[in-house]
Design a protein around this motif. Structure first.
Motif, PDB file in Angstrom:
ATOM      1  N   ASP A 185       9.843   7.694   2.184  1.00 15.85           N
ATOM      2  CA  ASP A 185      10.733   8.424   1.286  1.00 15.85           C
ATOM      3  C   ASP A 185      10.185   9.823   1.062  1.00 15.85           C
ATOM      4  N   GLU A 186      11.086  10.764   0.836  1.00 12.45           N
ATOM      5  CA  GLU A 186      10.676  12.115   0.498  1.00 12.45           C
ATOM      6  C   GLU A 186      10.676  12.258  -1.015  1.00 12.45           C
ATOM      7  N   ALA A 187       9.646  12.901  -1.530  1.00 16.20           N
ATOM      8  CA  ALA A 187       9.532  13.159  -2.966  1.00 16.20           C
ATOM      9  C   ALA A 187       9.087  14.606  -3.135  1.00 16.20           C
ATOM     10  N   GLY A 188      10.059  15.494  -3.289  1.00 17.18           N
ATOM     11  CA  GLY A 188       9.723  16.913  -3.383  1.00 17.18           C
ATOM     12  C   GLY A 188       9.161  17.412  -2.073  1.00 17.18           C
ATOM     13  N   LYS A 189       7.958  17.964  -2.130  1.00 14.05           N
ATOM     14  CA  LYS A 189       7.318  18.489  -0.918  1.00 14.05           C
ATOM     15  C   LYS A 189       6.320  17.499  -0.331  1.00 14.05           C
ATOM     16  N   THR A 190       6.479  16.218  -0.663  1.00 13.69           N
ATOM     17  CA  THR A 190       5.593  15.199  -0.122  1.00 13.69           C
ATOM     18  C   THR A 190       6.401  14.073   0.514  1.00 13.69           C
ATOM     19  N   THR A 191       5.730  13.307   1.340  1.00 13.42           N
ATOM     20  CA  THR A 191       6.313  12.114   1.944  1.00 13.42           C
ATOM     21  C   THR A 191       5.542  10.920   1.418  1.00 13.42           C
ATOM     22  N   VAL A 192       6.260   9.914   0.930  1.00 19.41           N
ATOM     23  CA  VAL A 192       5.641   8.707   0.399  1.00 19.41           C
ATOM     24  C   VAL A 192       5.848   7.585   1.416  1.00 19.41           C
ATOM     25  N   VAL A 193       4.745   7.040   1.906  1.00 18.31           N
ATOM     26  CA  VAL A 193       4.789   5.944   2.869  1.00 18.31           C
ATOM     27  C   VAL A 193       4.345   4.682   2.141  1.00 18.31           C
ATOM     28  N   THR A 194       5.183   3.657   2.192  1.00 14.61           N
ATOM     29  CA  THR A 194       4.869   2.374   1.573  1.00 14.61           C
ATOM     30  C   THR A 194       4.866   1.306   2.654  1.00 14.61           C
ATOM     31  N   THR A 195       3.773   0.577   2.746  1.00 11.20           N
ATOM     32  CA  THR A 195       3.683  -0.516   3.713  1.00 11.20           C
ATOM     33  C   THR A 195       3.440  -1.820   2.967  1.00 11.20           C
ATOM     34  N   THR A 196       3.975  -2.897   3.511  1.00 13.22           N
ATOM     35  CA  THR A 196       3.715  -4.235   2.989  1.00 13.22           C
ATOM     36  C   THR A 196       3.247  -5.091   4.149  1.00 13.22           C
ATOM     37  N   THR A 197       2.108  -5.734   3.969  1.00  8.57           N
ATOM     38  CA  THR A 197       1.562  -6.597   5.012  1.00  8.57           C
ATOM     39  C   THR A 197       1.088  -7.912   4.405  1.00  8.57           C
ATOM     40  N   VAL A 198       0.882  -8.899   5.263  1.00 11.38           N
ATOM     41  CA  VAL A 198       0.331 -10.189   4.841  1.00 11.38           C
ATOM     42  C   VAL A 198      -0.807 -10.566   5.775  1.00 11.38           C
ATOM     43  N   ASN A 199      -1.654 -11.450   5.307  1.00  6.61           N
ATOM     44  CA  ASN A 199      -2.774 -11.965   6.101  1.00  6.61           C
ATOM     45  C   ASN A 199      -3.741 -10.884   6.553  1.00  6.61           C
ATOM     46  N   ALA A 200      -3.837  -9.799   5.808  1.00  8.33           N
ATOM     47  CA  ALA A 200      -4.755  -8.690   6.122  1.00  8.33           C
ATOM     48  C   ALA A 200      -4.510  -8.113   7.506  1.00  8.33           C
ATOM     49  N   THR A 254       0.855  -1.182   0.000  1.00  3.90           N
ATOM     50  CA  THR A 254       0.000   0.000   0.000  1.00  3.90           C
ATOM     51  C   THR A 254       0.893   1.234   0.000  1.00  3.90           C
ATOM     52  N   VAL A 255       0.600   2.173  -0.900  1.00  2.71           N
ATOM     53  CA  VAL A 255       1.393   3.398  -1.004  1.00  2.71           C
ATOM     54  C   VAL A 255       0.463   4.587  -0.796  1.00  2.71           C
ATOM     55  N   PHE A 256       0.871   5.510   0.069  1.00  2.00           N
ATOM     56  CA  PHE A 256       0.107   6.750   0.194  1.00  2.00           C
ATOM     57  C   PHE A 256       1.058   7.919   0.338  1.00  2.00           C
ATOM     58  N   ARG A 257       0.591   9.074  -0.123  1.00  2.00           N
ATOM     59  CA  ARG A 257       1.397  10.303  -0.137  1.00  2.00           C
ATOM     60  C   ARG A 257       0.793  11.325   0.815  1.00  2.00           C
ATOM     61  N   LEU A 258       1.673  11.972   1.567  1.00  2.00           N
ATOM     62  CA  LEU A 258       1.261  13.014   2.505  1.00  2.00           C
ATOM     63  C   LEU A 258       1.917  14.327   2.100  1.00  2.00           C
ATOM     64  N   LYS A 259       1.163  15.392   2.178  1.00  2.00           N
ATOM     65  CA  LYS A 259       1.745  16.712   1.924  1.00  2.00           C
ATOM     66  C   LYS A 259       2.699  17.050   3.055  1.00  2.00           C
ATOM     67  N   GLY A 260       3.845  17.593   2.709  1.00  2.00           N
ATOM     68  CA  GLY A 260       4.819  17.981   3.717  1.00  2.00           C
ATOM     69  C   GLY A 260       5.776  16.853   4.040  1.00  2.00           C
ATOM     70  N   LYS A 261       6.618  17.122   5.039  1.00  2.00           N
ATOM     71  CA  LYS A 261       7.623  16.156   5.483  1.00  2.00           C
ATOM     72  C   LYS A 261       7.152  15.480   6.761  1.00  2.00           C
ATOM     73  N   TRP A 262       7.250  14.151   6.797  1.00  2.00           N
ATOM     74  CA  TRP A 262       6.805  13.369   7.934  1.00  2.00           C
ATOM     75  C   TRP A 262       7.863  12.346   8.314  1.00  2.00           C
ATOM     76  N   ASN A 263       7.959  12.043   9.608  1.00  2.00           N
ATOM     77  CA  ASN A 263       8.845  10.997  10.117  1.00  2.00           C
ATOM     78  C   ASN A 263       8.009   9.920  10.779  1.00  2.00           C
ATOM     79  N   LEU A 264       8.488   8.691  10.714  1.00  2.22           N
ATOM     80  CA  LEU A 264       7.848   7.587  11.409  1.00  2.22           C
ATOM     81  C   LEU A 264       8.275   7.628  12.870  1.00  2.22           C
ATOM     82  N   VAL A 265       7.309   7.748  13.767  1.00  7.11           N
ATOM     83  CA  VAL A 265       7.588   7.779  15.197  1.00  7.11           C
ATOM     84  C   VAL A 265       7.552   6.357  15.748  1.00  7.11           C
TER      85      VAL A 265
END
Length: 78
Positions: free
Chosen positions: A46-61, A18-29
């Protein structure tokens, strides 16, 4: 045909990305306490310009609660 007679019933779960983009810079706490010990769970930020891209991988829902903190852009510029 009954659902329990299906040949795929005993197949292993496949990882879902699952990939989602957030406006601005974010850190994982934090993630939930046992995320690092569960095989197949990954979190990448990852940072992409003025956005933060969060990618998660999960199994078994399995849910993956995350805590993110916005980085104060004024502290970075000065």
């Amino acid at each position: 045909m009954r659902i329990y007679s299906r040949p795929w019933l005993s197949n292993n779960s496949q990882p879902v990305e699952t990939v989602f983009r957030l406006k601005g810079k974010w850190n994982l706490v934090s993630t939930f306490s046992d995320a690092s010990s569960v095989p197949g769970i990954e979190v990448n930020i990852d940072e992409a310009g003025k956005t933060t891209v969060v990618t998660t991988t999960t199994v078994n829902a399995r849910p993956l609660p995350l805590t993110l903190q916005r980085v104060d852009s004024s502290a970075l510029s000065g």
